[in-house]
Motif scaffolding. Structure first.
Motif, PDB file in Angstrom:
ATOM      1  N   GLY A 191       4.564   5.212  -1.175  1.00 53.47           N
ATOM      2  CA  GLY A 191       3.758   6.300  -0.628  1.00 53.47           C
ATOM      3  C   GLY A 191       4.582   7.567  -0.553  1.00 53.47           C
ATOM      4  N   PRO A 192       4.424   8.327   0.537  1.00 45.79           N
ATOM      5  CA  PRO A 192       5.203   9.562   0.677  1.00 45.79           C
ATOM      6  C   PRO A 192       6.699   9.264   0.793  1.00 45.79           C
ATOM      7  CG  PRO A 192       3.980   9.074   2.691  1.00 45.79           C
ATOM      8  CD  PRO A 192       3.488   8.130   1.654  1.00 45.79           C
ATOM      9  N   GLU A 193       7.509  10.258   0.426  1.00 50.17           N
ATOM     10  CA  GLU A 193       8.964  10.076   0.438  1.00 50.17           C
ATOM     11  C   GLU A 193       9.478   9.786   1.850  1.00 50.17           C
ATOM     12  OE1 GLU A 193      13.040  12.365  -1.013  1.00 50.17           O
ATOM     13  OE2 GLU A 193      11.128  13.412  -1.111  1.00 50.17           O
ATOM     14  N   THR A 223       0.806  -1.228   0.000  1.00 51.17           N
ATOM     15  CA  THR A 223       0.000   0.000   0.000  1.00 51.17           C
ATOM     16  C   THR A 223       0.839   1.278   0.000  1.00 51.17           C
ATOM     17  OG1 THR A 223      -0.155   0.284   2.411  1.00 51.17           O
ATOM     18  CG2 THR A 223      -1.745  -1.224   1.374  1.00 51.17           C
ATOM     19  N   GLY A 224       1.973   1.248   0.674  1.00 53.84           N
ATOM     20  CA  GLY A 224       2.785   2.465   0.805  1.00 53.84           C
ATOM     21  C   GLY A 224       2.283   3.396   1.889  1.00 53.84           C
ATOM     22  N   VAL A 225       1.188   3.014   2.559  1.00 54.89           N
ATOM     23  CA  VAL A 225       0.604   3.849   3.619  1.00 54.89           C
ATOM     24  C   VAL A 225       1.425   3.690   4.901  1.00 54.89           C
ATOM     25  CG1 VAL A 225      -1.464   4.209   5.048  1.00 54.89           C
ATOM     26  CG2 VAL A 225      -1.704   3.661   2.605  1.00 54.89           C
ATOM     27  N   GLN A 226       1.717   4.820   5.537  1.00 56.30           N
ATOM     28  CA  GLN A 226       2.581   4.803   6.722  1.00 56.30           C
ATOM     29  C   GLN A 226       2.105   3.824   7.797  1.00 56.30           C
ATOM     30  OE1 GLN A 226       4.589   8.408   8.488  1.00 56.30           O
ATOM     31  NE2 GLN A 226       3.073   8.109  10.107  1.00 56.30           N
ATOM     32  N   ALA A 227       0.825   3.884   8.128  1.00 55.76           N
ATOM     33  CA  ALA A 227       0.288   3.009   9.183  1.00 55.76           C
ATOM     34  C   ALA A 227       0.431   1.531   8.807  1.00 55.76           C
ATOM     35  CB  ALA A 227      -1.173   3.340   9.457  1.00 55.76           C
TER      36      ALA A 227
END
Length: 324
Positions: free
Chosen positions: A243-245, A218-222
């Protein structure tokens, strides 16, 4: 090189992202660019030095072609070559068009029992093959796949093929988790608003132990955080989703428990493997395709993908072809 009449082209999340945002990380769209990199077609013409293909051959296209024989190519990791050509990554045009020219070495002949659609699906399937290899999936492993989009699903398919004893998948969407079950997931967990630690605990609960391997799609932090907490000590976490860098993760937890964190960048040396698996009918990727559109309705197809409907949206580029 070979000239191809294109047949099937899948729409990827990255295609939609370039269309909507004009960039992914350092790759910025500065000029008009043709999208599409999950593709198959028919050879129309071949260059003078091409011997393994002839007009009429049906082929799957590997979109990443190294431009030079650098150290990465010499060691077989050509996907890491900094100057690589890659379809639909600025400034390189993709293959969502009627006719397309590509390096012959990166066009792979499809056996008669492998369809054009399956040929186009080799690209996302390759991400699963590369990720599961990097993860070290082997006989009897317990695997946690985070995310049940197209890339999560191909990782489920490949992990099971490589001998995983149990695969658990998490996602927000019940319909996507149903699709995960369809392609071979043993357990699914619909995530609502649990903390990363709670998600990890649920994963352990359904598996009966912590997974040896986590594949984060997913690349999602959580979700990355949940992946670290979930993976058993001495296990491996592979980061597939982008996700974010910058993300905040419990890196000390991972370090103290010797959880190996690995990244992947696309794939390399996967097309022959994928074709062999599809030809032998050992894997079934057909359930991944949920929508089909002719090239004239490309905008509608992209809108469908953007809304997150179905799983894989496939465009048909050849108006003369009447196959389903």
């Amino acid at each position: 090189e070979v000239l191809l009449r294109m047949h099937s082209v899948g729409i990827c999340g990255s295609d939609v992202h370039y269309w909507q945002h004009g960039r992914i990380g350092d790759f910025v769209v500065k000029d008009p660019m043709v999208l599409g990199h999950e593709a198959s077609g028919t050879v129309v013409k071949v260059g003078s030095g091409v011997t393994h293909l002839k007009p009429g051959d049906r082929v799957a296209i590997e979109p990443g072609v190294p431009r030079e024989m650098d150290e990465f190519c010499k060691t077989g990791r050509y996907n890491l070559s900094p100057t690589i050509f890659f379809c639909a990554t600025p400034p390189d045009d993709g293959n969502l068009c009627r006719y397309y020219k590509h390096s012959a070495s990166y066009c792979y002949k499809l056996p008669d029992n492998v369809t054009f659609e399956e040929g186009a699906l080799i690209e996302p399937l390759s991400v699963g093959i590369h990720a599961c290899k990097r993860a070290g999936v082997t006989l009897g492993r317990k695997v946690f796949v985070s995310g049940s989009g197209p890339i999560g699903l191909v990782n489920v398919i490949v992990a099971k093929m490589m001998g995983a004893a149990a695969v658990v998948v998490t996602d927000l969407s019940a319909s996507r988790l149903q699709k995960a079950k369809e392609v071979g997931a043993d357990f699914t967990i619909q995530v609502k608003n649990e903390t990363p630690q709670e998600v990890a605990s649920k994963v352990e609960g359904v598996l009966g132990c912590m997974p040896d391997i986590t594949i984060e799609c997913t690349g999602v932090q959580a979700c990355i955080q949940a992946g670290i907490y979930a993976t058993r000590s001495g296990g491996t976490l592979v980061l597939v989703g982008l996700g974010p860098e910058m993300v905040t993760v419990p890196i000390v937890n991972a370090a103290m428990r010797e959880v190996d964190i690995r990244g992947i960048f696309r794939y390399c040396n996967t097309w022959p493997v994928a074709i062999a698996l599809l030809a032998s009918k050992r894997i079934n990727v057909k359930p991944l395709v949920t929508h089909r559109f002719p090239l004239e309705k490309a905008l509608e197809a992209f809108e469908t993908t953007k809304r997150g409907e179905g799983v894989k949206v496939m465009l048909k580029c050849d108006p003369t072809d009447q196959s389903p």
